[in-house]
Design a protein around this motif. Structure first.
Motif, PDB file in Angstrom:
ATOM      1  N   GLN A  13     -47.192 -11.508 -10.274  1.00  0.00           N
ATOM      2  CA  GLN A  13     -47.601 -10.206 -10.814  1.00  0.00           C
ATOM      3  C   GLN A  13     -46.390  -9.293 -10.894  1.00  0.00           C
ATOM      4  O   GLN A  13     -45.441  -9.419 -10.111  1.00  0.00           O
ATOM      5  CB  GLN A  13     -48.633  -9.529  -9.911  1.00  0.00           C
ATOM      6  N   THR A  15     -45.514  -4.950 -11.877  1.00  0.00           N
ATOM      7  CA  THR A  15     -45.888  -3.610 -12.328  1.00  0.00           C
ATOM      8  C   THR A  15     -44.608  -2.812 -12.552  1.00  0.00           C
ATOM      9  O   THR A  15     -43.781  -2.696 -11.636  1.00  0.00           O
ATOM     10  CB  THR A  15     -46.773  -2.899 -11.288  1.00  0.00           C
ATOM     11  N   CYS A 127     -50.315  -9.536 -20.329  1.00  0.00           N
ATOM     12  CA  CYS A 127     -49.645  -8.282 -19.993  1.00  0.00           C
ATOM     13  C   CYS A 127     -50.313  -7.125 -20.710  1.00  0.00           C
ATOM     14  O   CYS A 127     -51.119  -7.308 -21.620  1.00  0.00           O
ATOM     15  CB  CYS A 127     -48.162  -8.337 -20.366  1.00  0.00           C
ATOM     16  N   HIS A 221     -48.858  -3.768  -5.982  1.00  0.00           N
ATOM     17  CA  HIS A 221     -48.837  -3.833  -7.439  1.00  0.00           C
ATOM     18  C   HIS A 221     -49.735  -2.792  -8.090  1.00  0.00           C
ATOM     19  O   HIS A 221     -49.786  -2.707  -9.325  1.00  0.00           O
ATOM     20  CB  HIS A 221     -49.276  -5.228  -7.900  1.00  0.00           C
ATOM     21  N   TRP A 223     -51.381   0.430  -9.756  1.00  0.00           N
ATOM     22  CA  TRP A 223     -50.875   1.532 -10.586  1.00  0.00           C
ATOM     23  C   TRP A 223     -51.057   2.863  -9.871  1.00  0.00           C
ATOM     24  O   TRP A 223     -50.186   3.724  -9.914  1.00  0.00           O
ATOM     25  CB  TRP A 223     -51.626   1.526 -11.919  1.00  0.00           C
ATOM     26  N   GLN A 259     -48.090  -3.736 -16.925  1.00  0.00           N
ATOM     27  CA  GLN A 259     -48.332  -4.740 -15.898  1.00  0.00           C
ATOM     28  C   GLN A 259     -48.431  -6.118 -16.532  1.00  0.00           C
ATOM     29  O   GLN A 259     -48.857  -6.251 -17.686  1.00  0.00           O
ATOM     30  CB  GLN A 259     -49.642  -4.446 -15.148  1.00  0.00           C
ATOM     31  N   HIS A 375     -54.744 -10.533 -12.507  1.00  0.00           N
ATOM     32  CA  HIS A 375     -54.242  -9.904 -11.281  1.00  0.00           C
ATOM     33  C   HIS A 375     -55.192 -10.200 -10.125  1.00  0.00           C
ATOM     34  O   HIS A 375     -54.748 -10.423  -8.991  1.00  0.00           O
ATOM     35  CB  HIS A 375     -54.093  -8.396 -11.489  1.00  0.00           C
TER      36      HIS A 375
END
Length: 513
Positions: A13, A15, A127, A221, A223, A259, A375
């Motif tokens: 993953q 971000t 993504c 990860h 947001w 991401q 994710h």
């Protein structure tokens, strides 16, 4: 164990939170996730070069058939370009159709290909770049660096999944064309069915999603790694304006993120050949895919999902476990209504101590439009490795409680060959369900079945009503947009309210009595 059993060997993953002027392009984000998955598996660049199948869940700007008018460049074949970037020569490379079910759907398809001997090592990756796209366009930054990174010369790839538009022209004309307008309609139907007051229901969904923020706060990860209380989530204010009644901003999925996430899935034979330690292996024990009756207006009701129920049942049957055996759960969480419906269809209580997310969910961990569930799977894989022998469930939802994909995972080796059921089996059962007639030009008396009020920054501007006419036929209409009408729709329960419906300017207009 069957040498063709599919096994997840690596997950990655990423971000991006840096300066939007130097944000990675879509293909670069995909490459980062793939490289992190390879590092997780311990196979490095040489392992990535051995990939023979790639399937990509594209950014919202790059979905199949997307217009390039927004100015942000994206590869014409992200899967093949990514293969070249990884020094791989995939025999099969595809994009997924648009929808939040895409991640789990891609994994299910790859697992089937492996079990049938068509794939030895596959990459499912996706993504979202809407965060940097919006910021670059707002600041006039341009995309010259993305032009250099994205190959627009490749032939278009095949697309896996259902590519139909999510709504009919009739629905779209009345505002039923965006998640932020439709999921509140499900929420109001849930509240009315349960006979809960507006304040009590707000407290209920606030408490539900406050638990999601607690998980996001511990997710590196995420947001928005911020813990918020139920009151923080439901109290309307300058930073938490109303979007679609009854959802303020903090209860909405956030798509404007940067991401990426991906997983490597191999046959048992290929995983051994690559030298991946068995303590990294996570098996897909059960899976299923189906969609509910396609158009929202044709659903049996607005508080259930036969597709969620039946895909969950099939995934559990295939895995040989039940909901009580789960140690970890991630229910697709774009809005509170999706979680409540998902939990109910799977027989889970809303206060289940196991919780319903491993990431923090789409409003807080981030909601990549076509790739959130990747994710969830990547995080789930590590949860399962940390607790060997435990079981994990991931659900993925596309469009408007429409497309459903489900996966059950564990580090426990399977006792039988992997065999994905043809999705048509469940689909035939769903398609045979009764549902109401829909009328496009209703006249006369009507009753509200469910509704919402859509807001701009300046305040409410559109009421959407789904109702039944005197003959029980379902319709959608807008209300007059005067302040008194819109305020009345938010002041008290409106489900069951009588009124009249007529046509004006190509729209149905509902006048509450």
């Amino acid at each position: 164990m069957d040498e063709r059993s599919p096994v997840l060997i690596g997950a990655g993953q990423f971000t991006y939170r840096g300066d939007p002027a130097s944000s990675p392009s879509p293909s670069v984000l995909l490459k980062i996730a793939a490289e992190r998955a390879a590092a997780d598996a311990g196979i490095g660049a040489a392992g990535l070069a051995a990939i023979d199948s790639i399937v990509v869940a594209p950014s919202a700007i790059a979905q199949p058939g997307a217009s390039r008018s927004r100015g942000a460049p994206f590869s014409s074949n992200a899967a093949m370009q990514l293969g070249a970037m990884l020094a791989a020569r995939p025999r099969w490379a595809a994009l997924s159709a648009m929808g939040g079910n895409s991640s789990q759907y891609m994994i299910n398809v790859l697992a089937q290909r492996i079990a049938e001997g068509e794939t030895g090592l596959g990459l499912a990756v996706g993504c979202e770049v809407l965060g940097s796209v919006a910021k670059r366009m707002a600041r006039g930054l341009g995309f010259e660096d993305w032009d250099a990174a994205e190959d627009l010369s490749l032939d278009a790839p095949p697309v896996v999944g259902d590519t139909r538009p999510g709504v009919s022209a009739y629905e779209a004309r009345h505002g039923l064309d965006r998640p932020i307008n439709i999921y509140p309609i499900f929420e109001n139907a849930l509240r009315a069915r349960d006979g809960r007051s507006l304040p009590d229901h707000a407290a209920r969904i606030g408490a539900l999603f406050a638990r999601f923020t607690e998980v996001a706060a511990g997710n590196p990860h995420a947001w928005f790694p911020i813990r918020r209380s139920a009151g923080d989530l439901t109290t309307v204010g300058d930073r938490n304006r109303m979007i679609g009644f009854p959802y303020p901003k903090f209860l909405n999925a956030i798509m404007e993120v940067d991401q990426s996430a991906g997983v490597l899935i191999a046959s048992v034979a290929k995983a051994r050949e690559l030298g991946v330690p068995e303590d990294r292996w996570v098996y897909l024990h059960g899976c299923a895919d189906a969609h509910d009756i396609w158009h929202v207006l044709e659903r049996q009701d607005f508080h259930s999902s036969p597709a969620m129920r039946l895909t969950g049942r099939r995934a559990f049957e295939m895995a040989g476990i039940g909901p009580d055996d789960l140690g970890h759960i991630d229910l697709y969480s774009c809005f509170p209504s999706a979680v409540q419906v998902g939990a109910e269809e799977l027989g889970l209580s809303l206060d289940d101590p196991r919780g319903f997310t491993v990431t923090g969910g789409l409003p807080y961990a981030g909601g990549p439009g076509n790739n959130y569930a990747m994710h969830a799977v990547a995080t789930m894989a590590q949860r399962l490795r940390d607790a060997p022998g435990s079981w994990g469930l991931v659900t993925a939802n596309g469009w408007y409680l429409t497309k459903q994909s489900t996966g059950v995972y564990s580090t426990t080796p399977p006792q039988k060959p992997f065999e994905r059921q043809d999705p048509a089996v469940i689909q035939r059962e769903i398609d045979a369900l009764p549902h109401p007639d829909v009328i496009e030009a209703p006249q006369g008396a009507g009753t509200i079945e469910t509704y919402t009020v859509v807001h701009k920054r300046e305040g409410p501007f559109m009421g959407i009503v789904i109702g039944r006419d005197a003959n029980g036929r379902r319709f959608v209409a807008n209300t007059r947009n005067d302040p008194a009408t819109l305020a009345s729709l938010e002041a008290s329960e409106q489900v069951g309210r009588k009124g009249t419906v007529r046509q004006s300017g190509g729209l149905n207009i509902f006048e509450p009595a």
